[in-house]
Design an enzyme around this catalytic site. Structure first.
Site, PDB file in Angstrom:
ATOM      1  N   ARG A  60       0.820  -1.212   0.000  1.00  0.00           N
ATOM      2  CA  ARG A  60       0.000   0.000   0.000  1.00  0.00           C
ATOM      3  C   ARG A  60       0.857   1.266   0.000  1.00  0.00           C
ATOM      4  O   ARG A  60       0.427   2.313  -0.494  1.00  0.00           O
ATOM      5  CB  ARG A  60      -0.937  -0.003   1.212  1.00  0.00           C
ATOM      6  CG  ARG A  60      -2.052   1.063   1.179  1.00  0.00           C
ATOM      7  CD  ARG A  60      -3.008   0.889   2.336  1.00  0.00           C
ATOM      8  NE  ARG A  60      -4.148   1.792   2.277  1.00  0.00           N
ATOM      9  CZ  ARG A  60      -4.445   2.703   3.187  1.00  0.00           C
ATOM     10  NH1 ARG A  60      -3.654   2.865   4.259  1.00  0.00           N
ATOM     11  NH2 ARG A  60      -5.506   3.465   3.068  1.00  0.00           N
TER      12      ARG A  60
ATOM     13  N   ILE B  71      -7.474   7.253  -0.742  1.00  0.00           N
ATOM     14  CA  ILE B  71      -7.297   5.808  -0.871  1.00  0.00           C
ATOM     15  C   ILE B  71      -8.107   5.202   0.272  1.00  0.00           C
ATOM     16  O   ILE B  71      -8.009   5.639   1.421  1.00  0.00           O
ATOM     17  CB  ILE B  71      -5.810   5.407  -0.811  1.00  0.00           C
ATOM     18  CG1 ILE B  71      -5.633   3.896  -0.995  1.00  0.00           C
ATOM     19  CG2 ILE B  71      -5.129   5.887   0.460  1.00  0.00           C
ATOM     20  CD1 ILE B  71      -4.166   3.468  -1.100  1.00  0.00           C
ATOM     21  N   SER B  72      -8.958   4.232  -0.035  1.00  0.00           N
ATOM     22  CA  SER B  72      -9.915   3.718   0.943  1.00  0.00           C
ATOM     23  C   SER B  72      -9.241   3.016   2.114  1.00  0.00           C
ATOM     24  O   SER B  72      -8.107   2.526   2.012  1.00  0.00           O
ATOM     25  CB  SER B  72     -10.881   2.737   0.270  1.00  0.00           C
ATOM     26  OG  SER B  72     -11.703   3.382  -0.667  1.00  0.00           O
ATOM     27  N   GLN B  73      -9.966   2.962   3.222  1.00  0.00           N
ATOM     28  CA  GLN B  73      -9.535   2.205   4.395  1.00  0.00           C
ATOM     29  C   GLN B  73      -9.307   0.742   3.986  1.00  0.00           C
ATOM     30  O   GLN B  73     -10.143   0.145   3.304  1.00  0.00           O
ATOM     31  CB  GLN B  73     -10.610   2.283   5.475  1.00  0.00           C
ATOM     32  CG  GLN B  73     -10.295   1.475   6.720  1.00  0.00           C
ATOM     33  CD  GLN B  73     -11.470   1.425   7.680  1.00  0.00           C
ATOM     34  OE1 GLN B  73     -12.556   1.924   7.378  1.00  0.00           O
ATOM     35  NE2 GLN B  73     -11.269   0.824   8.835  1.00  0.00           N
TER      36      GLN B  73
END
Length: 252
Positions: free
Chosen positions: A75, A101-103
């Site tokens: 990530r 950027i999503s969890q």
């Protein structure tokens, strides 16, 4: 430059450069190991979140293939340099242009809910930095992903290519209308909140296919919604849990 008696300056320089190269290589190896430890910790945190939300999502564990890929894909490569130290925190992070950027928990959950299979062709709406597409690419045959912000689309395409995610194609366009050229899709993932389920996406979903999309008003709590199209083309929907996504944008 000082050097041990009898050795040439060129040899001395070569030895120093070699030593510096070794130190750099060791540093990279240490960093890679550190990131792996952080990914393993993140996977454990996601597993706990899944257990904590089991009454919402209807399961206490996610597909182990999904969790394995979450533990493999870096990530930190998909966030701005200044945020790499925070890349493995289980929370969304800003990536510029008003996007995030999503969890990781949400990334894992949405991926699991699509029930990805190795031969699937998947459409993603909202490429962002490319992290979700990278996760999907390790589980399916092909990922087509659309990003409305040109700068994000271009940087994501370059990043995914550089990192070897060769089965992902990025397009700069309004995702509301899908990608008819490559339809129908086995699954569709939408990573921006819409006030309703876009009809073009429903049309491009293959019979027997699955769509996951956050539905609700912008900048308010939305419902992560699971959409299934049966073999006769009829839709069923189920609200999974409350979420907060950036809004769908575009002329629609």
């Amino acid at each position: 430059m000082s050097c041990v008696g009898g050795l040439s300056a060129g040899f001395c320089r070569g030895s120093i450069l070699g030593a510096l190269g070794l130190i750099f290589a060791v540093s990279l190896a240490d960093a890679a190991e550190d990131y792996q430890v952080l990914r393993e910790r993140l996977v454990a945190e996601i597993s706990q979140d899944v257990s904590d939300t089991r009454y919402y999502i209807g399961k206490s564990t996610l597909d182990e293939r999904v969790m394995r890929v979450i533990g493999m894909v870096g990530r930190h490569r998909f966030v701005p340099p200044g945020l790499q130290a925070s890349a493995y925190e289980n929370r969304p992070l800003p990536i510029g242009y008003g996007q995030t950027i999503s969890q990781p928990y949400i990334v894992a959950l949405m991926t699991d809910l699509l029930e990805p299979e190795a031969g699937d062709v998947v459409l993603e709406i909202g490429t962002g930095s490319g992290y979700q597409a990278a996760i999907l690419s390790r589980l399916v045959s092909r990922v087509y992903t659309i990003e409305i912000v040109p700068e994000l689309a271009n940087s994501a395409a370059t990043r995914l290519k550089r990192l070897g995610f060769a089965n992902v194609e990025v397009k700069n366009a309004d995702g509301y209308y899908g990608w008819q050229e490559h339809a129908p899709f086995d699954a569709i993932m939408v990573t921006a909140a819409a006030s309703h389920i876009p009809p073009p996406l429903v049309q491009q979903l293959k019979p027997g296919g699955i769509m996951i999309i956050p539905v609700g008003a912008s900048f308010q709590t939305q419902q992560l919604t699971l959409v299934k199209k049966n073999l006769d083309g009829e839709l069923t929907t189920r609200q999974i849990l409350p979420v907060a996504f950036v809004p769908f944008t575009g002329e629609h």
